[in-house]
Design an enzyme around this catalytic site. Structure first.
Site, short mmCIF file in Angstrom:
data_model
loop_
_atom_site.label_atom_id
_atom_site.label_comp_id
_atom_site.label_asym_id
_atom_site.label_seq_id
_atom_site.Cartn_x
_atom_site.Cartn_y
_atom_site.Cartn_z
N THR A 1 0.84 -1.19 0.00
CA THR A 1 0.00 0.00 0.00
C THR A 1 0.88 1.25 0.00
O THR A 1 0.62 2.20 -0.74
CB THR A 1 -0.94 0.01 1.22
OG1 THR A 1 -1.46 -1.30 1.39
CG2 THR A 1 -2.09 0.96 1.02
N ASP B 1 2.18 -12.17 4.99
CA ASP B 1 2.99 -10.96 5.21
C ASP B 1 3.95 -11.19 6.38
O ASP B 1 5.13 -10.87 6.29
CB ASP B 1 2.09 -9.75 5.57
CG ASP B 1 1.40 -9.17 4.33
OD1 ASP B 1 1.52 -9.78 3.25
OD2 ASP B 1 0.76 -8.11 4.45
#
Ligand code: ADP
Ligand code: MG
Length: 568
Positions: free
Chosen positions: A115, A410
């Site tokens: 992001t 992640d």
């Protein structure tokens, strides 16, 4: 934007003695292309990339909102993960696709920071657009961005802190920071600890440096139960039951055959019709089938296999014979699992039973069927060639388990990256603020118009702490000013904002830190993307007939008219 159906004219150089004579135009593009040029092309590309950045911005940071993406089949994905959102969205615009690629490569290489990369890229492009409006040439902007991005890496290199890879608490904190804000926030401590154990279990330490293949950690999703029932299992789990109740439940010292073909009687390829006239003929037919099945099982037995994992189907009769031989068999094992097991056990995937030999068999200490998470699953342990572990993910629904998978992926990746690189930098906006200040200083020392680009680069980085704060309901501008003052005046280079309580603190002390690679790569790839998009001033696209009727993708504010997919 009007569609331009143009003819591209190329003047043949004077040296040419082409039949058509000198300086005669020739047509090189068919009329079936669409083309945008100059500022128009830049504007549209920038608009597309910017709108994607805007759409993921709201998910950014620990307090970012989740997004629900509904695919064209009606499938729903609920996520807080930038790259997942972008992947699920049906993006057609060529420049927007470049953004998705950047997010994907960030995910592959660093496991996190997607992001950030997209938000920074959008911000860089927004500012580039303004500069273009003010007649600064894209080349100058791109050059300034490049300089700034290099400087940013230098600043990060100065800020980085070396970690002791034996310190599991640090690794755990890195995983927690990466998972913060995902749907599994409540259980992040438990999950982070498990992630550290999983990565360490498969890590190879050679001459003091770590080599980790995340694929050695198998993730098995099983909806049901609570997230805290997620467990780490030593070995490879296959969510499969043994095929026949007479097969052994556990085999030690296993020789595993990985079979890539069905253990069934081949159906005839042509649609031949066999007319059977008497019962004897019928019996012969059945006998023949039986023999060929028996033959298959014998071949497997003769090479010495005691476990069969078949990627395709296994006939009932074959199951019966295998059970009789005391061989444990599973069928329809996923191709990805077959590959994983081939690597872990040293087996070869067999494509023909006739050519199968002892070397094709893989080894593991045991294969057993266990009752896990409400179903019978096979667990392969003590694989000879490589260590492997499985994470069995639990959660109230498919959506929860899916998001849990993304959060854990992640986490696993950032732990692996930290073990490999050993450097971390502070999170919570601290690193960005420090770079931002350094870039402003640096801009003062640059001659020419690149200076403006460097300044804008620094402003673009401000979007990270601002978005972190805004998404948490704080005033982004205030937070930014506060942090700048701390960094510039007080020299508090690790100070950022702790979103959990709104405090301005040293992020290293607050245990909010991230791998250096994540930060560095996010900034670098955002810059590279912006530079690339800026340098495009001509979009030539083949027109795909049937695509004309497709509705334009959601993420297109200005609209690209009929710009077709598949440009990149
Ligand atoms: P990305 O896809 O870029 O990783 P995330 O939504 O995961 O985006 O947000 C990551 C950002 O959140 C990083 O800049 C990180 O430093 C920050 N962050 C994580 N936990 C905290 C926290 N407790 N306080 C402040 N910032 C945090
Ligand atoms: Mg993240």
């Amino acid at each position: 934007m009007g569609k331009l159906f143009i003819e591209l004219l190329i003047f043949i150089g004077s040296g040419s003695d082409n039949m058509m004579g000198k300086n005669q135009p020739i047509l090189v593009l068919s009329e079936d292309v669409e083309r945008e040029q100059g500022k128009e092309a830049q504007k549209n590309n920038i608009a597309a990339a910017k709108s994607l950045a805007d759409s993921v911005k709201a998910t950014f940071g620990p307090k970012g909102m989740d997004k629900m993406v509904v695919g064209n089949m009606g499938d729903v994905t609920i996520t807080n993960d930038g790259v997942t959102m972008l992947k699920e969205m049906d993006i057609e615009h060529p420049a927007a696709k470049m953004v998705v690629e950047v997010a994907e490569s960030q995910e592959d290489e660093c496991g996190d920071g997607t992001t950030s990369a997209v938000v920074i890229a959008g911000e860089l492009l927004k500012r580039a657009e303004e500069m273009i409006e003010n007649d600064i040439h894209p080349t100058t902007i791109a050059k300034g961005y490049r300089l700034a991005s290099e400087r940013a890496s230098d600043v990060l290199a100065k800020m980085r802190v070396k970690v002791d890879t034996d310190d599991d608490d640090i690794l755990k904190n890195i995983a927690v920071t990466a998972m913060t804000g995902k749907a599994v926030d409540m259980d992040k401590d438990y999950l982070a600890e498990m992630a550290v154990r999983a990565v360490k279990a498969v890590a190879d330490e050679i001459d003091g440096s770590y080599h980790i293949d995340i694929d050695d950690i198998k993730v098995v999703k099983k909806a049901g139960g609570s997230v805290s029932a997620t467990e780490l299992v030593d070995g490879v789990i296959l969510d499969k039951e043994r095929l026949h109740e007479n097969m052994p439940r556990e085999i030690k010292d296993t020789k595993i055959a990985l079979i890539g073909i069905p253990l069934e009687v081949k159906e005839t390829e042509t649609n031949a019709e066999v007319t059977i006239t008497d019962t004897q003929q019928m019996q012969n037919f059945i006998d023949q089938e039986e023999r060929s099945i028996k033959d298959m099982v014998n071949k497997i037995k003769n090479v010495g296999a005691n476990v069969v994992l078949c990627q395709k189907g296994i006939d009932d009769l074959a199951q019966h014979y295998l059970a009789k031989e005391g061989i444990m068999a599973l069928r329809r094992v996923k191709k990805s699992d077959m590959k994983k097991l081939a690597r872990a056990t040293g087996a070869g995937i067999v494509a023909s039973l006739n050519d199968m030999c002892i070397d094709d068999l893989g080894k593991a200490e045991s294969v057993s069927e266990r009752f896990i998470a409400g179903s019978h699953m096979a667990v392969i342990q003590g694989t000879e060639e490589g260590k492997s572990v499985s994470l069995l993910l639990r959660g109230g629904s498919e959506h929860v388990v899916d998001e849990l998978e993304r959060a854990l992926e992640d986490a696993l990746k950032v732990i692996a990256v930290t073990l490999e690189d050993r450097y971390i930098v502070p999170g919570g906006g601290a690193a960005e603020i420090e770079i931002l200040c350094a870039l402003e200083d640096y801009a003062g020392k640059i001659e020419g118009r690149e200076q403006l680009a460097v300044k804008n680069f620094s402003k673009a980085l401000a979007s990270i702490p601002r978005a972190l704060a805004n998404n948490a309901g704080m005033d982004g501008m205030d937070v930014l000013m506060e942090l700048r003052a701390m960094h510039e005046k007080d020299g508090l280079k690790n100070h950022g904002v702790n979103i959990d309580n709104g405090e301005f603190k040293d992020m290293m002390e607050m245990n909010i830190y991230e791998p250096l690679r994540v930060k560095e790569q996010a900034i670098r790839s955002a810059s590279e993307l912006a530079e690339m998009v800026l340098m495009i001033d001509d979009v030539i696209a083949a027109k795909g007939g049937e695509d004309e009727e497709r509705s334009p993708p959601a993420a297109q504010p200005g609209g690209m008219g009929g710009m077709p997919p598949g440009m990149m």
